[in-house]
Design a protein around this motif. Structure first.
Motif, PDB file in Angstrom:
ATOM      1  N   VAL A  97       0.614 -51.997 133.966  1.00 20.94           N
ATOM      2  CA  VAL A  97       0.528 -52.889 134.747  1.00 20.94           C
ATOM      3  C   VAL A  97       1.043 -53.622 134.742  1.00 20.94           C
ATOM      4  O   VAL A  97       2.358 -54.215 134.144  1.00 20.94           O
ATOM      5  N   THR A  98       1.697 -54.301 135.688  1.00 22.97           N
ATOM      6  CA  THR A  98       2.641 -55.291 136.353  1.00 22.97           C
ATOM      7  C   THR A  98       2.474 -56.954 135.674  1.00 22.97           C
ATOM      8  O   THR A  98       1.620 -56.948 135.378  1.00 22.97           O
ATOM      9  N   LEU A  99       3.894 -57.351 135.431  1.00 24.44           N
ATOM     10  CA  LEU A  99       3.853 -59.182 135.349  1.00 24.44           C
ATOM     11  C   LEU A  99       2.439 -59.692 136.150  1.00 24.44           C
ATOM     12  O   LEU A  99       1.946 -60.832 135.471  1.00 24.44           O
ATOM     13  N   LEU A 100       3.158 -59.033 137.835  1.00 23.54           N
ATOM     14  CA  LEU A 100       2.122 -60.326 138.328  1.00 23.54           C
ATOM     15  C   LEU A 100       0.095 -59.859 138.143  1.00 23.54           C
ATOM     16  O   LEU A 100      -0.046 -60.830 138.370  1.00 23.54           O
ATOM     17  N   SER A 101       0.338 -58.832 137.793  1.00 21.13           N
ATOM     18  CA  SER A 101      -1.055 -58.373 137.536  1.00 21.13           C
ATOM     19  C   SER A 101      -1.790 -59.087 136.418  1.00 21.13           C
ATOM     20  O   SER A 101      -2.384 -59.631 136.426  1.00 21.13           O
ATOM     21  N   ARG A 102      -0.510 -59.105 135.541  1.00 14.92           N
ATOM     22  CA  ARG A 102      -1.462 -60.163 134.420  1.00 14.92           C
ATOM     23  C   ARG A 102      -1.279 -61.447 134.256  1.00 14.92           C
ATOM     24  O   ARG A 102      -2.253 -61.559 133.882  1.00 14.92           O
ATOM     25  N   THR A 147      10.698 -62.454 136.906  1.00 13.53           N
ATOM     26  CA  THR A 147      11.054 -61.496 136.850  1.00 13.53           C
ATOM     27  C   THR A 147      12.079 -60.721 137.198  1.00 13.53           C
ATOM     28  O   THR A 147      12.735 -59.723 136.254  1.00 13.53           O
ATOM     29  N   GLY A 148      13.400 -61.007 137.446  1.00 16.05           N
ATOM     30  CA  GLY A 148      14.189 -61.294 136.895  1.00 16.05           C
ATOM     31  C   GLY A 148      14.963 -61.235 135.518  1.00 16.05           C
ATOM     32  O   GLY A 148      15.985 -60.080 134.557  1.00 16.05           O
ATOM     33  N   LEU A 149      14.079 -61.765 134.859  1.00 12.77           N
ATOM     34  CA  LEU A 149      14.623 -61.896 133.234  1.00 12.77           C
ATOM     35  C   LEU A 149      13.478 -61.024 132.491  1.00 12.77           C
ATOM     36  O   LEU A 149      13.418 -60.947 131.911  1.00 12.77           O
ATOM     37  N   VAL A 150      12.332 -61.068 132.766  1.00 12.28           N
ATOM     38  CA  VAL A 150      12.064 -60.076 131.619  1.00 12.28           C
ATOM     39  C   VAL A 150      10.733 -59.347 132.471  1.00 12.28           C
ATOM     40  O   VAL A 150      10.622 -58.967 133.696  1.00 12.28           O
ATOM     41  N   GLU A 151      10.092 -58.308 131.440  1.00 12.04           N
ATOM     42  CA  GLU A 151       9.578 -56.375 132.343  1.00 12.04           C
ATOM     43  C   GLU A 151       8.206 -57.025 131.665  1.00 12.04           C
ATOM     44  O   GLU A 151       8.362 -57.289 130.460  1.00 12.04           O
ATOM     45  N   SER A 152       7.107 -56.370 132.595  1.00 11.30           N
ATOM     46  CA  SER A 152       5.864 -56.157 131.732  1.00 11.30           C
ATOM     47  C   SER A 152       6.240 -56.041 130.503  1.00 11.30           C
ATOM     48  O   SER A 152       5.091 -55.994 129.734  1.00 11.30           O
ATOM     49  N   VAL A 153       6.584 -54.911 130.341  1.00 12.24           N
ATOM     50  CA  VAL A 153       6.307 -53.393 129.375  1.00 12.24           C
ATOM     51  C   VAL A 153       6.790 -54.664 127.384  1.00 12.24           C
ATOM     52  O   VAL A 153       6.744 -54.193 126.459  1.00 12.24           O
ATOM     53  N   ASN A 154       7.767 -55.883 128.127  1.00 11.10           N
ATOM     54  CA  ASN A 154       8.059 -56.698 126.439  1.00 11.10           C
ATOM     55  C   ASN A 154       7.500 -57.905 126.793  1.00 11.10           C
ATOM     56  O   ASN A 154       7.419 -58.398 125.485  1.00 11.10           O
ATOM     57  N   VAL A 155       6.516 -58.292 127.148  1.00 10.73           N
ATOM     58  CA  VAL A 155       5.490 -58.931 127.549  1.00 10.73           C
ATOM     59  C   VAL A 155       4.315 -59.005 126.750  1.00 10.73           C
ATOM     60  O   VAL A 155       3.533 -57.888 126.269  1.00 10.73           O
ATOM     61  N   LYS A 156       4.845 -59.807 125.064  1.00 11.68           N
ATOM     62  CA  LYS A 156       3.583 -59.801 123.847  1.00 11.68           C
ATOM     63  C   LYS A 156       2.930 -60.473 123.864  1.00 11.68           C
ATOM     64  O   LYS A 156       1.390 -60.250 123.838  1.00 11.68           O
ATOM     65  N   LYS A 157       2.997 -61.926 125.242  1.00 11.05           N
ATOM     66  CA  LYS A 157       1.002 -62.886 124.841  1.00 11.05           C
ATOM     67  C   LYS A 157       1.689 -63.402 126.457  1.00 11.05           C
ATOM     68  O   LYS A 157       2.665 -64.494 126.902  1.00 11.05           O
ATOM     69  N   LEU A 204       5.688 -64.886 126.110  1.00  9.38           N
ATOM     70  CA  LEU A 204       6.074 -65.059 124.808  1.00  9.38           C
ATOM     71  C   LEU A 204       6.640 -62.954 124.444  1.00  9.38           C
ATOM     72  O   LEU A 204       5.314 -61.994 125.388  1.00  9.38           O
ATOM     73  N   THR A 205       7.797 -62.845 124.740  1.00  8.09           N
ATOM     74  CA  THR A 205       8.296 -61.564 124.665  1.00  8.09           C
ATOM     75  C   THR A 205       7.892 -61.333 123.339  1.00  8.09           C
ATOM     76  O   THR A 205       8.250 -61.559 121.815  1.00  8.09           O
ATOM     77  N   TYR A 206       7.978 -59.764 123.173  1.00 15.27           N
ATOM     78  CA  TYR A 206       8.797 -58.554 121.906  1.00 15.27           C
ATOM     79  C   TYR A 206      10.464 -59.621 121.471  1.00 15.27           C
ATOM     80  O   TYR A 206      10.685 -59.044 119.831  1.00 15.27           O
TER      81      TYR A 206
END
Length: 129
Positions: free
Chosen positions: A41-46, A92-102, A126-128
């Motif tokens: 799931v993309t960050l934008l979608s989340r 989007t340049g700083l974080v990927e969806s896979v690393n997002v915790k909350k 918040l990221t992992y």
């Protein structure tokens, strides 16, 4: 006769304990399922799934700001406690969806802590890592 009564009470208590264990494990299973699917799931979608957030011209905005004069101002993005800015592109340049915790959406009085920059709402991530 007494033994039959004690046996039925004991079985009833055991079945209650088993049920409570099953119910307490259910949220963990749901959380694990979401963690496994976060890469697809993309960050934008989340962010779009957050309550009160819609997409306008391809960027997230809060629904309350759609009718106001500042309708094209993006929310303030907070990444791991640091203000990133009001640009989804920089996020989007700083974080990927896979690393997002909350991800949490703040608006109105909840976003007032961030002052004028948070007037169009705040999206906290918040990221992992």
């Amino acid at each position: 006769m007494r033994y039959l009564i004690f046996l039925s009470i004991g079985l009833t208590l055991l079945s209650c304990k088993t049920t409570s264990k099953i119910n307490s494990e259910a949220p963990q299973t749901e959380e694990t399922f979401e963690q496994k699917n976060r890469a697809s799931v993309t960050l934008l979608s989340r962010i779009q799934r957050l309550p009160g957030v819609i997409l306008k011209n391809g960027v997230p905005v809060f629904t309350k700001s759609e009718s106001s004069i500042q309708s094209n101002i993006e929310p303030l993005y907070i990444l791991n406690g640091y203000a990133v800015g009001n640009s989804f592109e920089s996020l989007t340049g700083l974080v990927e969806s896979v690393n997002v915790k909350k991800i949490q959406a703040l608006s109105n009085s909840d976003a007032a802590f961030y002052g004028v920059r948070g007037a169009s709402g705040v999206i906290k991530i918040l990221t992992y890592k």
